[in-house]
Design a protein around this motif. Structure first.
Motif: not given
Length: 465
Positions: A46-50, A256-263, A333-336, A342-347
Motif C-alpha cells: 500500500q502507498t503510505p499515508t501522510d 517506502l511502502i506500507s505492508y501488513e500494517g508496518k512501514v 534503511g531496511a531496519a525501519i 517508525a516514519i518517513g519524512i518527505n524532505v
C-alpha cells in the motif's frame, strides 16, 4: 547444515576478527542458508499515508530560542558512513577526502558545519565516523588536523567479514588469501551492532544523547535539521527515514511502502521481475530513500541486544583472482520495520546532494551552488527545481583528469543537459545554456575557448562553436 559446521571450524582459525564479528557473521550466513528471504506479496503493498510519510512542510517550525535549540542539539549525535573508498572516481583512500569545493573536502565541510552549530548554540554535538578496514588508517591520520576543533570526533570500525568461496563456503582467507582481498565490510546495515560493539553507544547514552543522525559522508545535503529532530522527540518516533520525490534519475532507489500494517523499505532487488517496470515508474512509487536516517539510541541498544534486527540480506557476488566469492551485506534503511513508531519524512530535494561521480562534482563546483559556513546552498537564480543532467565521457571519470580538463567550471545556471564525448578541454569563463552536446571526433583534441557561450548546440568541431 554441514556448510555451517564447516564454516564455524574454519572461522575458529582466523585471528584477524573478534568473537563478536565471528558470531555476527555466522548469524548472517545461517540466515542466508535457511533461505528466510522475505517474499513481498505485491497485492498487499500500500502507498503510505501522510501519517507514515510526513510531508516536510507540515513539521512545526522551531521557535527562535537559543536555549531551547541547545537543549535539542545536546540530545544529538551525528554519524557519517565513511567506509567507502574513492576508487570509482580514481582516488585512493577514503572518498570523504576528495576536494569538493574551495579546496575543502567532504570531511572538512562536515566539520565546519558542526563547529558552526556548536559555537552558535554552545552545545556539544559529537561527530562519529564509521570506517571500514579500508578507510580506518587513513581516516585516523586525516582527523588529526581537526584536533583544535570544538567538536569531539569519534571513529569506530564496522565489522570485517571474510568473503565466502562459492564452491564450498570456505572463508577466502583460509584458502591462502591472507591480504585485504579476503575480507569485506558487510554494508551499512552493520552500523547498529558495530556502534554498540564499539562501546560508543553506551558512552553516548550515559551523556544523555538520544538520537543519532546517520548519513553517507558524500551526501552534501545531509545537514542537521532541527525541525526533524524536534518532531521525532515530540512524537517518540524511534526511526525516521528521509525520503524525497523521485525523478527519472532515481528510478533504482529503494522506496517506502506500507505492508501488513508496518512501514518498510522496498528495494529493487526484492521486486518480482514482472513488476520491475512498475517499481521504476514515478507514478506509483513517488519517493525514494536518501539514506539520511534518524534513529533513537535506546531503541538501537534494545534491538541489537535482542538480536531483533534481521534486515534483508543482499548477496553480492564478486571474483577475486578468478575465484567466485560471495559477500553477504545488509542496508541500514531496511531496519525501519523493526523500530516502534517508525516514519518517513518527505524532505526537499536539497537534502539529497550526493557526489557519486565527477558529473556530480561539476554541479557542486559550479555557480549552481555557493558555500556558506560549510553548507552547500543552491543558487536562487536557477528557476528550474531540477538540476541539469550531466553526462561526461570516460576521459573525465577520474577526479584528476576531470580537474585538468576544466580551466574553470562553466556556468550552468541556465543549462538543461550536457553530454560530452571524447577528448574535450574547457577554457575559462564558459557559459552553457539549454541542451548542449559536445563530441570530439576520434583522435582529435577539441578545445572549447575561454568565454564561449554555448546555447542549445551540438558541437562536433571548432567550426560549430
Amino acid at each position: 547444515m554441514e556448510k555451517l559446521t564447516h564454516l564455524k571450524s574454519a572461522l575458529a582459525s582466523l585471528s584477524q576478527i573478534s568473537e563478536n564479528e565471528k558470531n555476527g557473521f555466522i548469524n548472517l550466513v545461517s540466515r542466508y542458508l535457511s533461505g528466510e528471504a522475505q517474499h513481498i506479496e505485491w497485492s498487499k503493498i500500500q502507498t503510505p499515508t501522510d501519517e507514515v510519510v510526513v510531508p516536510y512542510d507540515t513539521l512545526v517550525p522551531i521557535p527562535d530560542d537559543p536555549a531551547e535549540t541547545k537543549k535539542l542539539l545536546d540530545k544529538l549525535v551525528v554519524l557519517k558512513l565513511n567506509g567507502g573508498l574513492g576508487t570509482t572516481m580514481g582516488c585512493t583512500g577514503p572518498k570523504s577526502v576528495i576536494e569538493v569545493r574551495n579546496g575543502l573536502t567532504f570531511l572538512d565541510l562536515i566539520v565546519i558545519q558542526i563547529e558552526h552549530l556548536n559555537s552558535k548554540y554552545g552545545c556539544s554535538v559529537p561527530l562519529v565516523l564509521m570506517n571500514s578496514f579500508n578507510t580506518h588508517d587513513d581516516t585516523l591520520k586525516i582527523v588529526e588536523k581537526y584536533s583544535n576543533s570544538n567538536i569531539e570526533i569519534h571513529t569506530f570500525n564496522q565489522s570485517q567479514y571474510p568473503r565466502l568461496v562459492v564452491e564450498d563456503f570456505t572463508p577466502l582467507p583460509c584458502k591462502g588469501q591472507p591480504g585485504k582481498d579476503g575480507w569485506y565490510p558487510p554494508g551499512h546495515g552493520d552500523v547498529f551492532p558495530s556502534l554498540m560493539n564499539s562501546g560508543k553507544l553506551d558512552a553516548f547514552l550515559s551523556q544523555g544523547k538520544e538520537y543519532v543522525f546517520v548519513a553517507n559522508s558524500d551526501n552534501l545535503g545531509a545537514i542537521v535539521d532541527l525541525k526533524i529532530l524536534n518532531h521525532l522527540i515530540k512524537n517518540k518516533n524511534e526511526y525516521c527515514m528521509e525520503v524525497t520525490p523521485k525523478t527519472l534519475a532515481d528510478v533504482k532507489g529503494g522506496t517506502l511502502i506500507s505492508y501488513e500494517g508496518k512501514v518498510q523499505l522496498l528495494e529493487i532487488a526484492q521486486v518480482p521481475d514482472e513488476h520491475v517496470n512498475e517499481f521504476k515508474s514515478i507514478e506509483k512509487f513517488k519517493i525514494f530513500n536518501t539514506n539520511n536516517l534518524w534513529v533513537n539510541l535506546k531503541a538501537i541498544k534494545r534491538l541489537v541486544e535482542t538480536d531483533a534486527l534481521k534486515m534483508e540480506i543482499i548477496p553480492n557476488p564478486k571474483e577475486v583472482d578468478g575465484i567466485k566469492v560471495l559477500q553477504l551485506e545488509t542496508a541500514a534503511g531496511a531496519a525501519i520495520r523493526f523500530f516502534d513508531r517508525a516514519i518517513g519524512i518527505n524532505v526537499p530535494r536539497s537534502r539529497f546532494l550526493p557526489v557519486k561521480a565527477t558529473s556530480d562534482l561539476l554541479l557542486v563546483q559550479s555557480d549552481l551552488y555557493t558555500l556558506i559556513d560549510g553548507f552547500v546552498i543552491r543558487n536562487k537564480d536557477r528557476a528550474n527545481p531540477v538540476n541539469p543532467s550531466i553526462e561526461l565521457g570516460p576521459e573525465f571519470k577520474k577526479v584528476g583528469n576531470f580537474l585538468s580538463r576544466f580551466k574553470s567550471i562553466p556556468s550552468v545556471i541556465d543549462l538543461d543537459s550536457l553530454k560530452v564525448t571524447g577528448d574535450v578541454w574547457f577554457g575559462t569563463g564558459i557559459i552553457l545554456k539549454g541542451k548542449v552536446c559536445i563530441t570530439a571526433k576520434p583522435g582529435v583534441k577539441l578545445e572549447i575557448p575561454d568565454g564561449a557561450v554555448i546555447e542549445n548546440k551540438e558541437i562536433n568541431g571548432p567550426e560549430d562553436i
